[in-house]
Design a protein around this motif. Sequence first.
Motif, PDB file in Angstrom:
ATOM      1  N   ILE A  69       0.837  -1.206   0.000  1.00  0.00           N
ATOM      2  CA  ILE A  69       0.000   0.000   0.000  1.00  0.00           C
ATOM      3  C   ILE A  69       0.869   1.251   0.000  1.00  0.00           C
ATOM      4  O   ILE A  69       0.556   2.243  -0.682  1.00  0.00           O
ATOM      5  N   LEU A  70       1.960   1.214   0.742  1.00  0.00           N
ATOM      6  CA  LEU A  70       2.900   2.342   0.775  1.00  0.00           C
ATOM      7  C   LEU A  70       3.789   2.390  -0.457  1.00  0.00           C
ATOM      8  O   LEU A  70       4.628   3.291  -0.577  1.00  0.00           O
ATOM      9  N   ARG A  71       3.652   1.417  -1.322  1.00  0.00           N
ATOM     10  CA  ARG A  71       4.441   1.293  -2.556  1.00  0.00           C
ATOM     11  C   ARG A  71       5.929   1.125  -2.266  1.00  0.00           C
ATOM     12  O   ARG A  71       6.779   1.561  -3.028  1.00  0.00           O
ATOM     13  N   LEU A  72       6.235   0.461  -1.144  1.00  0.00           N
ATOM     14  CA  LEU A  72       7.602   0.056  -0.856  1.00  0.00           C
ATOM     15  C   LEU A  72       7.886  -1.306  -1.470  1.00  0.00           C
ATOM     16  O   LEU A  72       9.038  -1.699  -1.624  1.00  0.00           O
ATOM     17  N   LEU A  73       6.814  -2.041  -1.781  1.00  0.00           N
ATOM     18  CA  LEU A  73       6.884  -3.301  -2.518  1.00  0.00           C
ATOM     19  C   LEU A  73       5.906  -3.224  -3.683  1.00  0.00           C
ATOM     20  O   LEU A  73       4.816  -2.650  -3.554  1.00  0.00           O
ATOM     21  N   ALA A  74       6.283  -3.819  -4.794  1.00  0.00           N
ATOM     22  CA  ALA A  74       5.386  -3.875  -5.950  1.00  0.00           C
ATOM     23  C   ALA A  74       4.565  -5.153  -5.881  1.00  0.00           C
ATOM     24  O   ALA A  74       5.130  -6.245  -5.731  1.00  0.00           O
ATOM     25  N   PRO A  75       3.249  -5.084  -5.969  1.00  0.00           N
ATOM     26  CA  PRO A  75       2.442  -6.305  -5.960  1.00  0.00           C
ATOM     27  C   PRO A  75       2.613  -7.088  -7.249  1.00  0.00           C
ATOM     28  O   PRO A  75       2.904  -6.526  -8.306  1.00  0.00           O
ATOM     29  N   ASP A  76       2.430  -8.400  -7.159  1.00  0.00           N
ATOM     30  CA  ASP A  76       2.465  -9.252  -8.346  1.00  0.00           C
ATOM     31  C   ASP A  76       1.141  -9.223  -9.098  1.00  0.00           C
ATOM     32  O   ASP A  76       1.105  -9.474 -10.302  1.00  0.00           O
ATOM     33  N   ALA A  77       0.075  -8.949  -8.401  1.00  0.00           N
ATOM     34  CA  ALA A  77      -1.249  -8.864  -9.022  1.00  0.00           C
ATOM     35  C   ALA A  77      -2.151  -8.058  -8.108  1.00  0.00           C
ATOM     36  O   ALA A  77      -1.843  -7.832  -6.933  1.00  0.00           O
ATOM     37  N   GLY A  78      -3.274  -7.617  -8.653  1.00  0.00           N
ATOM     38  CA  GLY A  78      -4.230  -6.844  -7.885  1.00  0.00           C
ATOM     39  C   GLY A  78      -4.090  -5.343  -8.099  1.00  0.00           C
ATOM     40  O   GLY A  78      -3.219  -4.873  -8.837  1.00  0.00           O
ATOM     41  N   ARG A  79      -4.948  -4.592  -7.430  1.00  0.00           N
ATOM     42  CA  ARG A  79      -4.979  -3.138  -7.578  1.00  0.00           C
ATOM     43  C   ARG A  79      -5.090  -2.461  -6.226  1.00  0.00           C
ATOM     44  O   ARG A  79      -5.701  -2.987  -5.292  1.00  0.00           O
ATOM     45  N   ILE A  80      -4.508  -1.258  -6.136  1.00  0.00           N
ATOM     46  CA  ILE A  80      -4.593  -0.415  -4.949  1.00  0.00           C
ATOM     47  C   ILE A  80      -5.142   0.930  -5.388  1.00  0.00           C
ATOM     48  O   ILE A  80      -4.526   1.615  -6.213  1.00  0.00           O
ATOM     49  N   LEU A  81      -6.295   1.309  -4.866  1.00  0.00           N
ATOM     50  CA  LEU A  81      -6.925   2.578  -5.219  1.00  0.00           C
ATOM     51  C   LEU A  81      -6.934   3.491  -4.006  1.00  0.00           C
ATOM     52  O   LEU A  81      -7.431   3.107  -2.937  1.00  0.00           O
TER      53      LEU A  81
END
Length: 338
Positions: A69-81
Amino acid sequence: MQPEAAPGAGAILEVRELEKRFPVLRGLLKRRAGYIPAVENVSFTVGRGHTLGLVGESGCGKTTVARMILRLLAPDAGRILFNGRDITELADREMRPLRKEIQTVFQDPYGSLNPRMTVGQSIAEGLSVAGIAGRAQQRARLEELLGMVGMSPDGIDRYPHEFSGGQRQRIGIARALSVEPSLVVCDEPVSALDVSIQAQILNLLKDLQKKLDLSYLFISHDLNVVGYLCDTVAVMYRGRIMEYAPADALFDSPRHPYTHLLLSAIPDPGRPGRVPPEDFRTGPPEDFRTGPPEMPGTGAGCGFAHRCPHVAPRCTESGVEMEKAGEGHYVRCLRLSE
């Protein structure tokens, strides 16, 4: 099924089907031999001005969710709004203006502060980002922030080692508030503090939420703390959300066996419907590593099956999806359909 925000609250944060896997490296050449599914198909919503508690045992994936959520890690899938804007794949340059809106309070108040900088210098970094550059303006704002968290202005020129753990956490909260965020991610913010100090920090967070209209994502392993502070609770186990409900509904009518297990650790025998802890099976958990990293998402069966007192053959054979169990109440358990 996507859980909704708390009643009467628009969504400030929406997490949709978030996934994160970490590779398992073996051998001298460090070749990938599999992956650890740290977060699998996680969805939740944080209402504006509300608090969502993300609770579970250590290693269940709570902090990994926060780091994505803090964008310190990139997700492999999914979305954050965030505020309706998809921030999942924003570049660092595009994220920079949004970082003022999403701040964090860390678990270790001493480790989060630079011991070589005074309290004023630590907080002033955020003020510079917020555009408050003049020395007199910064001093006035520093005094205001410290007063807001119950600290004396005399502490501005002192160093972190001169304060107690509770005072250092107040300083950490003041630093997070310095850029006027709308969402604060609290990662176990009271677990390193004495019980009496925990209550003070929790009351402070509640007061600040009312005063500043803040939204919290509150990560904890302590259901007592979560029950006091949070409006909605998401219970995580092995990277998945097992139960998602308003706090009152979760404590009064828990539906998932894992939630019963967590609640059984709270010394309150008067609550109805709890499964005694001795009824849960013990033993080593199943191996997280499930084949090569290229294999698709979630494995079959319930991740809690090896500990559940109600396990049936179908629990280990078929996939388990979130099902609605009531108003705002969702459960990942096959017993719900019985």
